[in-house]
Write a protein that holds these residues in place. Structure first.
Motif, short mmCIF file in Angstrom:
data_model
loop_
_atom_site.label_atom_id
_atom_site.label_comp_id
_atom_site.label_asym_id
_atom_site.label_seq_id
_atom_site.Cartn_x
_atom_site.Cartn_y
_atom_site.Cartn_z
N ASP A 98 0.82 -1.22 0.00
CA ASP A 98 0.00 0.00 0.00
C ASP A 98 0.85 1.26 0.00
O ASP A 98 0.46 2.28 -0.56
N ARG A 99 2.01 1.19 0.61
CA ARG A 99 2.87 2.37 0.68
C ARG A 99 3.55 2.69 -0.65
O ARG A 99 4.14 3.76 -0.79
N CYS A 100 3.47 1.81 -1.61
CA CYS A 100 4.02 2.12 -2.93
C CYS A 100 3.23 3.23 -3.60
O CYS A 100 3.71 3.87 -4.54
N ASP A 101 2.00 3.46 -3.14
CA ASP A 101 1.16 4.53 -3.66
C ASP A 101 0.76 5.45 -2.51
O ASP A 101 -0.41 5.74 -2.31
N HIS A 102 1.73 5.90 -1.76
CA HIS A 102 1.50 6.74 -0.58
C HIS A 102 1.37 8.20 -1.00
O HIS A 102 1.86 8.60 -2.06
N LEU A 103 0.73 8.99 -0.16
CA LEU A 103 0.62 10.42 -0.44
C LEU A 103 1.98 11.11 -0.44
O LEU A 103 2.22 12.03 -1.20
N CYS A 104 2.87 10.63 0.40
CA CYS A 104 4.23 11.18 0.47
C CYS A 104 5.08 10.48 -0.61
O CYS A 104 5.25 9.26 -0.58
N ASP A 105 5.59 11.25 -1.53
CA ASP A 105 6.38 10.68 -2.63
C ASP A 105 7.63 9.97 -2.14
O ASP A 105 8.03 8.95 -2.71
N GLU A 106 8.25 10.48 -1.09
CA GLU A 106 9.48 9.85 -0.58
C GLU A 106 9.20 8.45 -0.06
O GLU A 106 9.99 7.53 -0.27
N ILE A 107 8.07 8.28 0.63
CA ILE A 107 7.71 6.96 1.15
C ILE A 107 7.39 6.02 -0.01
O ILE A 107 7.78 4.85 0.01
N SER A 108 6.70 6.53 -1.02
CA SER A 108 6.41 5.70 -2.20
C SER A 108 7.69 5.23 -2.87
O SER A 108 7.83 4.04 -3.21
N LEU A 109 8.63 6.13 -3.06
CA LEU A 109 9.89 5.77 -3.72
C LEU A 109 10.70 4.79 -2.87
O LEU A 109 11.29 3.85 -3.39
N ALA A 110 10.74 5.02 -1.56
CA ALA A 110 11.47 4.11 -0.68
C ALA A 110 10.84 2.71 -0.70
O ALA A 110 11.56 1.71 -0.72
N SER A 111 9.52 2.65 -0.73
CA SER A 111 8.84 1.35 -0.79
C SER A 111 9.09 0.65 -2.11
O SER A 111 9.32 -0.56 -2.15
N LEU A 112 9.08 1.41 -3.19
CA LEU A 112 9.37 0.81 -4.50
C LEU A 112 10.81 0.32 -4.57
O LEU A 112 11.09 -0.74 -5.14
N ARG A 113 11.74 1.07 -3.96
CA ARG A 113 13.13 0.62 -3.92
C ARG A 113 13.27 -0.67 -3.11
O ARG A 113 14.06 -1.55 -3.46
N LEU A 114 12.51 -0.76 -2.03
CA LEU A 114 12.54 -1.98 -1.23
C LEU A 114 12.10 -3.18 -2.05
O LEU A 114 12.76 -4.22 -2.05
N PHE A 115 10.99 -3.04 -2.78
CA PHE A 115 10.52 -4.16 -3.61
C PHE A 115 11.48 -4.43 -4.76
O PHE A 115 11.66 -5.58 -5.17
N GLU A 116 12.11 -3.41 -5.27
CA GLU A 116 13.12 -3.62 -6.32
C GLU A 116 14.28 -4.45 -5.78
O GLU A 116 14.74 -5.39 -6.43
N GLU A 117 14.73 -4.12 -4.58
CA GLU A 117 15.82 -4.89 -3.97
C GLU A 117 15.39 -6.33 -3.68
O GLU A 117 16.15 -7.27 -3.87
N LEU A 118 14.15 -6.49 -3.23
CA LEU A 118 13.65 -7.84 -2.97
C LEU A 118 13.61 -8.67 -4.26
O LEU A 118 14.01 -9.83 -4.27
N LEU A 119 13.12 -8.07 -5.33
CA LEU A 119 13.01 -8.81 -6.59
C LEU A 119 14.36 -9.09 -7.23
O LEU A 119 14.47 -9.99 -8.06
#
Length: 200
Positions: A98-119
């Motif tokens: 859910d945080r990949c589409d957060h109101l705060c852009d920084e949180i969205s980007l950090a969450s997307l980076r986390l999933f990128e690292e996981l994948l």
């Protein structure tokens, strides 16, 4: 922190399996569940951003299969069956997605980076839990035997070989040069056609 994590990672890589299991269990209990999970479930954007960045760095740095396995199960849960609307999802996984589409852009980007690292990690459960478990039941996976990649030239339709395009009589180059140009009425009359008067 990263030096400590690297030390534990090397220790787990080189340790006896019983010792490695005890270390990974302690890391999961004390660090993942004791420190990271409360920070990731915080309401404060700053705490969430910091914890997500630390988590992405942790995923990036881990190399030992035992620690990576514990971290993946901590983040994504052990579920392998397809998700259905009535299921209760793994709380941390759902929160991170859910945080990949957060109101705060920084949180969205950090969450997307986390999933990128996981994948990027060569771990079967990551790909299965995030992608494949929802595709298998819907028959998106190709289950047929491998087809030879050598294919002949594409077949042509015998009717298409002799077709010629006809000229369209409505689109010709034979329009007069002044076609579509408006003529100005003579200023002496003061009158013109309605379309010319309206367009002035």
């Amino acid at each position: 922190f990263l030096s400590w994590l690297d030390f534990l990672d090397e220790l787990v890589l080189g340790a006896h399996p019983l010792v490695a299991d005890a270390i990974t269990e302690a890391v999961e209990e004390k660090f993942f569940l004791g420190i990271l999970q409360p920070q990731l479930l915080e309401m404060s954007e700053l705490a969430v951003l910091g914890a997500t960045a630390v988590l992405a760095g942790t995923v990036r740095q881990l190399r030992s299969p035992a620690l990576l396995q514990r971290l993946v199960l901590f983040l994504l849960g052990p579920q392998r069956l397809p998700e259905t609307p009535g299921d209760s999802p793994h709380p941390l996984r759902a929160q991170l997605i859910d945080r990949c589409d957060h109101l705060c852009d920084e949180i969205s980007l950090a969450s997307l980076r986390l999933f990128e690292e996981l994948l990027r990690k060569p771990h079967e459960h990551v790909a299965h839990n995030l992608v494949l478990r929802n595709l298998e039941a819907r028959a998106y996976l190709q289950r047929s035997p491998h087809v030879s990649e050598e294919r002949g030239p594409p077949e042509t339709d015998p009717e298409e070989d002799g077709l010629e395009l006809e000229e369209d009589p409505y689109f010709t180059d034979g329009f007069p040069d002044d076609f579509g140009a408006t003529k100005n009425p003579s200023p002496a009359s003061g009158r013109g056609r309605v379309s010319e008067v309206v367009s002035r």
